[in-house]
Design an enzyme around this catalytic site. Structure first.
Site, PDB file in Angstrom:
ATOM      1  N   GLY A   1       0.830  -1.210   0.000  1.00  0.00           N
ATOM      2  CA  GLY A   1       0.000   0.000   0.000  1.00  0.00           C
ATOM      3  C   GLY A   1       0.861   1.255   0.000  1.00  0.00           C
ATOM      4  O   GLY A   1       1.866   1.330  -0.726  1.00  0.00           O
TER       5      GLY A   1
ATOM      6  N   ASP B   1      -3.649  -3.419  -9.291  1.00  0.00           N
ATOM      7  CA  ASP B   1      -3.764  -3.729 -10.725  1.00  0.00           C
ATOM      8  C   ASP B   1      -2.835  -2.837 -11.549  1.00  0.00           C
ATOM      9  O   ASP B   1      -2.205  -3.293 -12.505  1.00  0.00           O
ATOM     10  CB  ASP B   1      -5.210  -3.556 -11.196  1.00  0.00           C
TER      11      ASP B   1
END
Ligand code: ADP
Length: 292
Positions: free
Chosen positions: A211, A241
């Protein structure tokens, strides 16, 4: 890019039905949300769009239904410059959808796979040429596992490396762990790999996305970490993605693992600054301008 690298994606495609809300509904509760919009999504298609915007030549092998969502999604792939020759239209299934609820600090997603269940080994067999012509294959786990394994076997035969994004979280068969060239889990998905008896032998193929913290990977047998870029976060859907599409495009282009991770980390950071899984996916030019 000078010699257009080719990425072949075997994966899912969905229409994302997204509601924004101030308050997440509790169990049994109905709340009035804010806005509703449809966005093209699905991990496979998202990663295809990310790689294509970044300059790769992209083939997509997947499936939609005969409904309006399917038509829209195919048109969208073409508009993004993706080769849809490997797409199947299955009249017996609805196009896959994802119901996404988005609040300030949370997101909740439920996926109805529909036609993604029709991405079966025979479809990949029909498109062997696409796999053979590609520099890299990129897969996720939103299609049947038998297809992922079958594709891996074909790619190995043609000596085309496979990047596996082991998402969504699930226990991975050993055949899968043994054959892929790289694994790109997020921190939660990485736990499923750490539990495997093969973990020590595949550890060096792991690229773990963390993240806002960035990415951990292996280079010359030692663990490396590249910090995340500080950005103004609007919607983190599709960050992984974007990372995967960008990483695959760079590996296909002959980049080193460090170069590919560095570039993908920058592209993924830009992707979270806009709403929608594909909305913030940058072009190569935008990555260069904003994160030099
Ligand atoms: P997933 O979306 O699959 O859960 P992550 O949350 O790990 O994956 O995000 C993937 C990558 O996207 C990260 O490694 C990082 O490069 C980038 N990224 C995600 N969230 C942020 C953020 N808040 N700020 C900057 N970069 C981010």
């Amino acid at each position: 890019m000078d010699n257009q690298p080719t990425v072949c994606i075997v994966g899912s495609i969905n229409m994302d039905l997204t509601i924004t809300t101030e308050k997440m509904p509790m169990q049994g509760e109905t709340v009035l949300g804010k806005d509703f919009a449809t966005y093209p999504g699905g991990k496979g298609a998202n990663q295809a769009v990310a790689a294509s915007r970044l300059g790769a030549n992209v083939h997509m092998i997947g499936a939609v239904g005969t409904d309006a969502f399917g038509e829209k999604l195919l048109a969208h792939l073409k508009k993004e410059g993706i080769n849809t020759q490997g797409m199947r239209t299955d009249p017996s299934q609805p196009t896959g959808i994802a119901n996404i609820i988005l609040s300030e600090d949370d997101n909740r997603i439920i996926v109805a796979p529909g036609a993604n269940k029709s991405v079966l080994p025979d479809l990949v067999d029909k498109q062997k040429e696409l796999i053979k012509q590609s520099d890299v294959i990129l897969m996720q786990l939103e299609i049947p596992m038998e297809t992922v394994l079958h594709t891996l076997a074909i790619a190995s035969k043609f000596q085309v490396p496979v990047i596996l994004n082991p998402a969504p979280y699930q226990k991975l068969p050993e055949a899968l762990l043994a054959k892929a060239a790289y694994f790109t889990p997020n921190e939660i998905e990485a736990e499923a790999i750490k539990e495997s008896p093969l973990f020590s032998s595949i550890q060096k193929k792991l690229i773990v996305t963390e993240g806002s913290e960035g990415v951990t990977f292996y280079e010359n047998n030692s663990q490396q970490w590249i910090p995340g870029h500080p950005v103004e976060v609007k919607d983190t859907t599709g960050a992984g993605d974007t990372f995967n599409g960008a990483f695959a495009a760079e590996i296909a282009n002959g980049a080193s693992i460090r170069e590919a991770v560095t570039f993908a980390n920058a592209a993924a950071a830009l992707s979270v600054t806009k709403i929608g899984a594909q909305g913030g996916m940058p072009t190569r030019q935008e990555v260069k301008e904003r994160i030099p």
